[in-house]
Design an enzyme around this catalytic site. Sequence first.
Site, PDB file in Angstrom:
ATOM      1  CG  ASP A  10       9.521  -5.514   5.589  1.00  0.00           C
ATOM      2  OD1 ASP A  10       9.683  -6.191   4.655  1.00  0.00           O
ATOM      3  OD2 ASP A  10       8.839  -4.364   5.618  1.00  0.00           O
TER       4      ASP A  10
ATOM      5  CD  GLN B 207       4.109  -0.462   2.956  1.00  0.00           C
ATOM      6  OE1 GLN B 207       3.963  -1.564   3.068  1.00  0.00           O
ATOM      7  NE2 GLN B 207       4.920   0.175   2.285  1.00  0.00           N
TER       8      GLN B 207
ATOM      9  CE  LYS C 248       4.624  -4.760   0.505  1.00  0.00           C
ATOM     10  NZ  LYS C 248       5.263  -3.664   1.683  1.00  0.00           N
TER      11      LYS C 248
END
Length: 279
Positions: free
Chosen positions: A111, A88, A44
């Site tokens: 997200d 994450q 990422k």
Amino acid sequence: MDGRALAERVRAEVADEVAELGGASLATVLVGDDPASEIYIRHKHTAATAAGIRTDDKRLPATTTEDEVLTLVAELNADDGIDGILVQTPLPAHIDESRVMRALDPVKDVDGLHPFNAGQLLLGQPTFVGATPLGVMRMLDEYGVPVAGARAVVIGRSVIVGRPLALLLLHANATVTICHTRTVDLRAHTVEADILVAAVGRPGVVTADMVKAGAAVVDVGITRTDAGLVGDVDSAVAEVAGLVTPVPGGVGPMTIAMLLRNTVLAARYRRGRLAFPAH
Ligand SMILES: NC(=O)c1ccc[n+]([C@@H]2O[C@H](COP(=O)([O-])OP(=O)(O)OC[C@H]3O[C@@H](n4cnc5c(N)ncnc54)[C@H](OP(=O)(O)O)[C@@H]3O)[C@@H](O)[C@H]2O)c1
């Protein structure tokens, strides 16, 4: 369906948009030392940097308390120099993942895991939607797979992949079935699917006899084996399906590309180029 080539194009588009915006920034939070998560975070950051996105790589030890994670999230929320925040997952077992997601500023939640953004998707007014489901939809679009009126079967109901993807397919007017571990006779559902998505994480969950001839099959699963990364879908499925995504080189690269796209979206919302709904 070649996710690698499409992802490269999306990343180039994002780089142009970042330049036009005069920059964008993404902070990631990694708690613990899960090797797979470390690889994802590295990919990422590499992709973000290549697109001109400034990154901030926050790492905390596995022993970090929930309160310490919440304190870091509050700092990132308050930092005007940060557009997007990605925490994450999975977080270590002693940390309540949904509490951490609720602590995110929704306008930075790239997200789409804050209940506000998840709710907007449920209501059919999407703001931030997770990168993996967005990547799957973009691939279907790119390859001209008709979604309206199609029968779509999604195997897996996680909040990060299966559920939001099922909603995106529904909003695009597919007739959607969601399957999971309690589904009775999985094959009875999958053989009817014009679009079949496997988001399970078990190699071989989808075999050739479970697939309708000509179907579009999307393999989200990633399992690390001695022979490398494998998906959920047997290789023999390619002989029955009309289209299939490879692993690696399918959904994985698209996920990274769409995360960058969501970071640009966050930058747009935060600069007032787009209106973020009041919350
Ligand atoms: N390519 C990418 O960029 C990307 C991104 C995210 C995730 N992934 C991969 O995608 C896979 C799924 O990720 P996730 O986070 O959604 O996983 P997850 O939270 O573990 O969810 C897996 C889902 O599969 C269902 N399931 C498990 N075994 C099944 C079976 N035998 N038959 C039918 N359903 C079954 C589970 O059902 P229950 O709900 O009943 O337990 C659950 O809903 C993983 O391999 C992950 O590494 C890839």
